[in-house]
Design an enzyme around this catalytic site. Structure first.
Site, PDB file in Angstrom:
ATOM      1  N   GLY A   1      -1.667   0.271  -3.109  1.00 16.07           N
ATOM      2  CA  GLY A   1      -0.250  -0.277  -3.035  1.00 16.07           C
ATOM      3  C   GLY A   1       0.183  -1.175  -4.219  1.00 16.07           C
ATOM      4  O   GLY A   1      -0.901  -1.963  -4.610  1.00 16.07           O
TER       5      GLY A   1
ATOM      6  N   ARG B   1      -2.202   7.013  -4.587  1.00 20.33           N
ATOM      7  CA  ARG B   1      -3.218   7.263  -3.603  1.00 20.33           C
ATOM      8  C   ARG B   1      -4.011   8.658  -3.978  1.00 20.33           C
ATOM      9  O   ARG B   1      -3.233   9.732  -3.727  1.00 20.33           O
ATOM     10  CB  ARG B   1      -3.003   7.088  -2.278  1.00 20.33           C
ATOM     11  CG  ARG B   1      -2.218   5.900  -2.019  1.00 20.33           C
ATOM     12  CD  ARG B   1      -2.167   5.444  -0.344  1.00 20.33           C
ATOM     13  NE  ARG B   1      -1.078   4.166  -0.382  1.00 20.33           N
ATOM     14  CZ  ARG B   1      -1.296   3.062  -0.558  1.00 20.33           C
ATOM     15  NH1 ARG B   1      -2.714   2.524  -0.475  1.00 20.33           N
ATOM     16  NH2 ARG B   1      -0.419   2.140  -0.085  1.00 20.33           N
TER      17      ARG B   1
ATOM     18  N   ASP C   1      -8.678  -2.976  -1.108  1.00 20.25           N
ATOM     19  CA  ASP C   1     -10.281  -2.584  -0.920  1.00 20.25           C
ATOM     20  C   ASP C   1     -10.621  -1.054  -1.157  1.00 20.25           C
ATOM     21  O   ASP C   1     -11.577  -0.721  -1.290  1.00 20.25           O
ATOM     22  CB  ASP C   1     -10.533  -2.870   0.768  1.00 20.25           C
ATOM     23  CG  ASP C   1      -9.526  -2.472   1.458  1.00 20.25           C
ATOM     24  OD1 ASP C   1      -8.309  -1.920   1.269  1.00 20.25           O
ATOM     25  OD2 ASP C   1      -9.486  -2.618   2.839  1.00 20.25           O
TER      26      ASP C   1
ATOM     27  N   THR D   1      -3.214  -6.995  -4.278  1.00 18.46           N
ATOM     28  CA  THR D   1      -2.543  -6.558  -2.777  1.00 18.46           C
ATOM     29  C   THR D   1      -1.676  -7.537  -2.189  1.00 18.46           C
ATOM     30  O   THR D   1      -2.116  -8.804  -2.400  1.00 18.46           O
ATOM     31  CB  THR D   1      -3.557  -5.924  -1.942  1.00 18.46           C
ATOM     32  OG1 THR D   1      -3.122  -5.794  -0.800  1.00 18.46           O
ATOM     33  CG2 THR D   1      -4.749  -6.879  -2.020  1.00 18.46           C
TER      34      THR D   1
ATOM     35  N   ASP E   1      -1.280  -8.147   0.724  1.00 19.33           N
ATOM     36  CA  ASP E   1      -1.994  -8.545   2.100  1.00 19.33           C
ATOM     37  C   ASP E   1      -2.958  -9.566   2.057  1.00 19.33           C
ATOM     38  O   ASP E   1      -3.201 -10.463   2.964  1.00 19.33           O
ATOM     39  CB  ASP E   1      -2.718  -7.134   2.853  1.00 19.33           C
ATOM     40  CG  ASP E   1      -1.532  -6.092   3.000  1.00 19.33           C
ATOM     41  OD1 ASP E   1      -0.439  -6.280   3.165  1.00 19.33           O
ATOM     42  OD2 ASP E   1      -2.008  -5.033   3.215  1.00 19.33           O
TER      43      ASP E   1
ATOM     44  N   ASP F   1      -5.881  -9.698   1.827  1.00 27.40           N
ATOM     45  CA  ASP F   1      -7.103  -9.099   2.646  1.00 27.40           C
ATOM     46  C   ASP F   1      -8.313  -9.205   2.239  1.00 27.40           C
ATOM     47  O   ASP F   1      -9.083  -8.380   2.694  1.00 27.40           O
ATOM     48  CB  ASP F   1      -6.673  -8.190   3.673  1.00 27.40           C
ATOM     49  CG  ASP F   1      -6.212  -7.057   2.821  1.00 27.40           C
ATOM     50  OD1 ASP F   1      -6.310  -7.019   1.607  1.00 27.40           O
ATOM     51  OD2 ASP F   1      -6.315  -6.130   3.585  1.00 27.40           O
TER      52      ASP F   1
ATOM     53  N   ARG G   1      -1.329  -4.614   7.557  1.00 29.14           N
ATOM     54  CA  ARG G   1      -1.572  -3.520   8.610  1.00 29.14           C
ATOM     55  C   ARG G   1      -3.006  -4.033   9.387  1.00 29.14           C
ATOM     56  O   ARG G   1      -3.394  -3.948  10.465  1.00 29.14           O
ATOM     57  CB  ARG G   1      -2.082  -2.236   7.964  1.00 29.14           C
ATOM     58  CG  ARG G   1      -0.993  -1.258   8.047  1.00 29.14           C
ATOM     59  CD  ARG G   1      -1.134   0.138   7.011  1.00 29.14           C
ATOM     60  NE  ARG G   1      -1.545  -0.380   5.676  1.00 29.14           N
ATOM     61  CZ  ARG G   1      -1.835   0.417   4.755  1.00 29.14           C
ATOM     62  NH1 ARG G   1      -2.344   1.539   4.921  1.00 29.14           N
ATOM     63  NH2 ARG G   1      -1.989  -0.234   3.423  1.00 29.14           N
TER      64      ARG G   1
HETATM   65  P1  ATP Z   1      -3.694  -1.539  -0.493  1.00 29.50           P
HETATM   66  O1  ATP Z   1      -4.497  -2.484   0.146  1.00 29.50           O
HETATM   67  O2  ATP Z   1      -2.376  -2.193  -1.264  1.00 29.50           O
HETATM   68  O3  ATP Z   1      -3.527  -0.529   0.436  1.00 29.50           O
HETATM   69  P2  ATP Z   1      -5.962  -0.166  -1.616  1.00 29.50           P
HETATM   70  O4  ATP Z   1      -6.668  -0.204  -2.908  1.00 29.50           O
HETATM   71  O5  ATP Z   1      -6.654  -0.453  -0.301  1.00 29.50           O
HETATM   72  O6  ATP Z   1      -4.642  -1.022  -1.706  1.00 29.50           O
HETATM   73  P3  ATP Z   1      -6.019   2.880  -0.913  1.00 29.50           P
HETATM   74  O7  ATP Z   1      -4.821   3.679  -0.921  1.00 29.50           O
HETATM   75  O8  ATP Z   1      -6.805   2.262   0.494  1.00 29.50           O
HETATM   76  O9  ATP Z   1      -5.321   1.386  -1.628  1.00 29.50           O
HETATM   77  O10 ATP Z   1      -7.178   2.932  -2.083  1.00 29.50           O
HETATM   78  C1  ATP Z   1      -6.713   3.316  -3.501  1.00 29.50           C
HETATM   79  C2  ATP Z   1      -7.448   4.641  -4.012  1.00 29.50           C
HETATM   80  O11 ATP Z   1      -8.759   4.343  -3.834  1.00 29.50           O
HETATM   81  C3  ATP Z   1      -7.377   5.712  -2.892  1.00 29.50           C
HETATM   82  O12 ATP Z   1      -6.205   6.562  -3.022  1.00 29.50           O
HETATM   83  C4  ATP Z   1      -8.472   6.495  -3.503  1.00 29.50           C
HETATM   84  O13 ATP Z   1      -8.153   7.371  -4.549  1.00 29.50           O
HETATM   85  C5  ATP Z   1      -9.579   5.528  -3.788  1.00 29.50           C
HETATM   86  N1  ATP Z   1     -10.557   5.355  -2.714  1.00 29.50           N
HETATM   87  C6  ATP Z   1     -10.306   5.018  -1.754  1.00 29.50           C
HETATM   88  N2  ATP Z   1     -11.416   5.042  -0.733  1.00 29.50           N
HETATM   89  C7  ATP Z   1     -12.218   5.773  -1.558  1.00 29.50           C
HETATM   90  C8  ATP Z   1     -13.852   6.597  -0.971  1.00 29.50           C
HETATM   91  N3  ATP Z   1     -14.252   6.307   0.100  1.00 29.50           N
HETATM   92  N4  ATP Z   1     -14.146   7.071  -2.209  1.00 29.50           N
HETATM   93  C9  ATP Z   1     -13.593   7.360  -3.207  1.00 29.50           C
HETATM   94  N5  ATP Z   1     -12.350   6.868  -3.502  1.00 29.50           N
HETATM   95  C10 ATP Z   1     -11.801   5.892  -2.685  1.00 29.50           C
END
Ligand code: ATP
Length: 326
Positions: A14, A75, A106, A129, A131, A133, A175
């Site tokens: 995000g 993503r 995360d 982020t 959030d 979090d 969330r």
């Molecule tokens: P936000 O907290 O704003 O949602 P985020 O970094 O948690 O941000 P995610 O969409 O959960 O957003 O993760 C970003 C990207 O990280 C994913 O689209 C994916 O490419 C990669 N990713 C997440 N989990 C894994 C995993 N278990 N293995 C490999 N890559 C991952």
């Protein structure tokens, strides 16, 4: 660990206001330290599709004040597969990149931890982020700006709520975490907050509204984090309306406006410090750590710990919310 001569930076997950300020700080600190920098478009997706561009000091001019991210975000499903990550690694090698700086949440750090271990490539994370979090940092980039957006918008809702003696349930982002709802609730003088971390006690809320909204308040605002477990703002509002047909109940979803806008001064400064510290971490031969800000000071925390431990809501702020909303 070999010396770092060329790094790549990306934004993932995000988007959050202040990501551009972090990119700028990474690029300029790297150049200051005579390290070459590449930018990866659309997060891990661009690593896999080889959408990797050169960056210089000028390519990050005039972006510190802009929301969103000039490198775009995405993503990436493919990065969750071994084949996807192999392509990503081969592309990094093609460009001669020795280390990676990832800005995200995360999920982004989960991917970074796996990738870093699989290919023994040093990766530094910057928490971006809205959030807030992530364990290991008091503030994530974007949180302060989003908090100000929540506060400004709830102030506007308060004006109309007050004019019509209405009860508003306002849904804010989060969330899994209620940080925006809690601080936003205190900053906007909300009557109550409902968050994912605490089971919603409908009876308590009902008593509270009966004693407050019904008897003495000209308006009431309840901030509901989107991950609240009792069904969210619409369901709770519906139940309250059914139980109290005399209440004038409305729902407002703040939605994506919370992600946009010019970053606050606090987010710009934090992002600048974190971006420069991520480069500094690579110079110190650190790997697989997230940069954090704890009590105003920069620190580094292993991805594993940042991902495993959960940051709790501040108990004294929760108590303050109760005291001030009587
Ligand atoms: P936000 O907290 O704003 O949602 P985020 O970094 O948690 O941000 P995610 O969409 O959960 O957003 O993760 C970003 C990207 O990280 C994913 O689209 C994916 O490419 C990669 N990713 C997440 N989990 C894994 C995993 N278990 N293995 C490999 N890559 C991952």
């Amino acid at each position: 660990m070999d010396p770092v001569n060329k790094i790549a930076v990306l934004t993932s997950g995000g988007d959050a206001p202040g990501m551009n300020a972090a990119i700028r700080a990474v690029v300029r600190s790297a150049i200051y330290n005579k390290i070459e920098v590449k930018g990866v478009m659309r997060g891990y997706e661009g690593l896999i599709t080889n959408d990797i561009i050169p960056m210089d000091s000028k390519s990050v001019s005039n972006i510190i004040q802009r929301g969103g991210t000039i490198l775009k975000s995405a993503r990436s499903k493919d990065f969750k597969t071994k084949e996807g990550r192999e392509k990503a690694y081969n592309n990094l090698k093609k460009h001669g990149v020795d280390a990676l700086i990832v800005i995200g949440g995360d999920g982004t750090f989960t991917g970074a931890r796996i990738f870093g271990e699989e290919y023994n490539i040093p990766i530094i994370g910057i928490p971006g982020t809205i959030d807030n979090d992530l364990f290991g940092t008091d503030y994530t980039i974007g949180y302060d700006t989003a908090l100000n957006t929540v506060t400004e918008n709830v102030d506007k809702i308060r004006d109309t709520a007050s004019a019509h003696s209405r009860l508003f349930f306002v849904e804010v982002m989060g969330r899994d975490a209620g940080f925006l709802a809690l601080r936003g609730g205190i900053a906007s003088g909300a009557e109550a907050i409902l968050v994912p971390e605490i089971e919603t006690d409908y009876k308590r809320l009902d008593n509270f509204l009966t004693n407050g909204f019904k008897k003495q308040k000209s308006s009431s605002i309840v901030l509901v984090a989107e991950g609240e477990k009792a069904g969210g703002a619409f369901n709770i509002a519906e139940k309250v309306s059914k139980d109290h047909p005399d209440y004038d109940v409305r729902v407002a979803i703040l939605g994506h406006i919370q992600r946009g806008g010019s970053p606050s001064a606090f987010d710009r400064v934090s992002a600048s410090r974190m971006g420069a510290s991520a480069v500094e971490a690579l110079l110190q031969k650190k790997k697989n750590v997230m940069v954090g800000l704890v009590h105003g000071e920069i620190c580094y925390i292993p991805f594993e710990k940042a991902l495993k431990d959960k940051k709790g809501l501040n108990k004294s702020l929760l108590d303050l919310m109760d005291i001030l909303s009587i």
